[in-house]
Design a protein around this motif. Structure first.
Motif, PDB file in Angstrom:
ATOM      1  N   LYS A  83       0.817  -1.208   0.000  1.00 41.03           N
ATOM      2  CA  LYS A  83       0.000   0.000   0.000  1.00 41.03           C
ATOM      3  C   LYS A  83       0.853   1.261   0.000  1.00 41.03           C
ATOM      4  CE  LYS A  83      -3.982  -1.911   2.390  1.00 41.03           C
ATOM      5  NZ  LYS A  83      -4.827  -1.823   3.597  1.00 41.03           N
ATOM      6  N   SER A  84       2.025   1.170   0.607  1.00 45.03           N
ATOM      7  CA  SER A  84       2.909   2.338   0.685  1.00 45.03           C
ATOM      8  C   SER A  84       3.721   2.554  -0.587  1.00 45.03           C
ATOM      9  CB  SER A  84       3.850   2.204   1.887  1.00 45.03           C
ATOM     10  OG  SER A  84       4.703   1.084   1.722  1.00 45.03           O
ATOM     11  N   GLY A  85       3.572   1.662  -1.575  1.00 43.79           N
ATOM     12  CA  GLY A  85       4.242   1.853  -2.854  1.00 43.79           C
ATOM     13  C   GLY A  85       5.606   1.212  -2.970  1.00 43.79           C
ATOM     14  N   THR A  86       5.950   0.319  -2.061  1.00 41.69           N
ATOM     15  CA  THR A  86       7.208  -0.412  -2.197  1.00 41.69           C
ATOM     16  C   THR A  86       6.944  -1.720  -2.928  1.00 41.69           C
ATOM     17  OG1 THR A  86       6.979  -1.543  -0.086  1.00 41.69           O
ATOM     18  CG2 THR A  86       8.172   0.550  -0.075  1.00 41.69           C
ATOM     19  N   VAL A  87       7.979  -2.258  -3.534  1.00 39.90           N
ATOM     20  CA  VAL A  87       7.883  -3.532  -4.245  1.00 39.90           C
ATOM     21  C   VAL A  87       8.749  -4.532  -3.491  1.00 39.90           C
ATOM     22  CG1 VAL A  87       8.225  -4.740  -6.423  1.00 39.90           C
ATOM     23  CG2 VAL A  87       7.586  -2.322  -6.442  1.00 39.90           C
ATOM     24  N   MET A  88       8.122  -5.579  -3.003  1.00 40.42           N
ATOM     25  CA  MET A  88       8.849  -6.632  -2.294  1.00 40.42           C
ATOM     26  C   MET A  88       9.064  -7.774  -3.273  1.00 40.42           C
ATOM     27  SD  MET A  88       7.142  -6.365   1.440  1.00 40.42           S
ATOM     28  CE  MET A  88       8.516  -7.200   2.167  1.00 40.42           C
ATOM     29  N   VAL A  89      10.319  -8.089  -3.534  1.00 42.36           N
ATOM     30  CA  VAL A  89      10.680  -9.111  -4.514  1.00 42.36           C
ATOM     31  C   VAL A  89      11.165 -10.353  -3.779  1.00 42.36           C
ATOM     32  CG1 VAL A  89      12.125  -9.632  -6.512  1.00 42.36           C
ATOM     33  CG2 VAL A  89      11.359  -7.289  -6.127  1.00 42.36           C
ATOM     34  N   SER A  90      10.658 -11.513  -4.199  1.00 41.92           N
ATOM     35  CA  SER A  90      11.089 -12.779  -3.601  1.00 41.92           C
ATOM     36  C   SER A  90      11.368 -13.787  -4.707  1.00 41.92           C
ATOM     37  CB  SER A  90      10.018 -13.320  -2.658  1.00 41.92           C
ATOM     38  OG  SER A  90       8.806 -13.528  -3.352  1.00 41.92           O
ATOM     39  N   ARG A  91      12.071 -14.824  -4.342  1.00 38.69           N
ATOM     40  CA  ARG A  91      12.391 -15.902  -5.275  1.00 38.69           C
ATOM     41  C   ARG A  91      12.520 -17.180  -4.454  1.00 38.69           C
ATOM     42  NH1 ARG A  91      17.265 -16.046  -9.753  1.00 38.69           N
ATOM     43  NH2 ARG A  91      16.248 -17.567 -11.105  1.00 38.69           N
ATOM     44  N   GLY A  92      11.798 -18.191  -4.869  1.00 43.31           N
ATOM     45  CA  GLY A  92      11.831 -19.454  -4.143  1.00 43.31           C
ATOM     46  C   GLY A  92      11.270 -19.326  -2.738  1.00 43.31           C
ATOM     47  N   GLY A  93      10.332 -18.403  -2.530  1.00 39.47           N
ATOM     48  CA  GLY A  93       9.739 -18.216  -1.213  1.00 39.47           C
ATOM     49  C   GLY A  93      10.580 -17.385  -0.258  1.00 39.47           C
TER      50      GLY A  93
END
Length: 73
Positions: free
Chosen positions: A14-24
């Motif tokens: 909601k705050s406009g950040t992008v959380m990137v993950s890979r393989g959980g």
């Protein structure tokens, strides 16, 4: 193992950040102006999204890595 076998995943907060993950596993959080640029580019195609997320994490081959072998530099 490539992006097809082990793709990146992302979540926009909601705050406009992008959380990137890979393989959980959480890899990186992109915030600020960089996040806004990334959000604007995401969603065009899955392949393009994977490349954008790889670049955001720094896990992107730039073509200048050595490929082994023994040669003089």
């Amino acid at each position: 193992m490539g992006l097809e076998d082990d793709p990146f995943d992302h979540r926009i907060t909601k705050s406009g950040t992008v959380m990137v993950s890979r393989g959980g596993q959480h890899v990186v959080t992109v915030a600020g102006a960089q996040a806004q640029k990334l959000i604007g580019k995401l969603g065009r195609s899955d392949e393009e999204d994977q490349q954008l997320l790889a670049r955001a994490t720094g896990n992107y081959r730039r073509g200048n890595e050595r490929r082994g072998g023994s040669g003089a530099s």
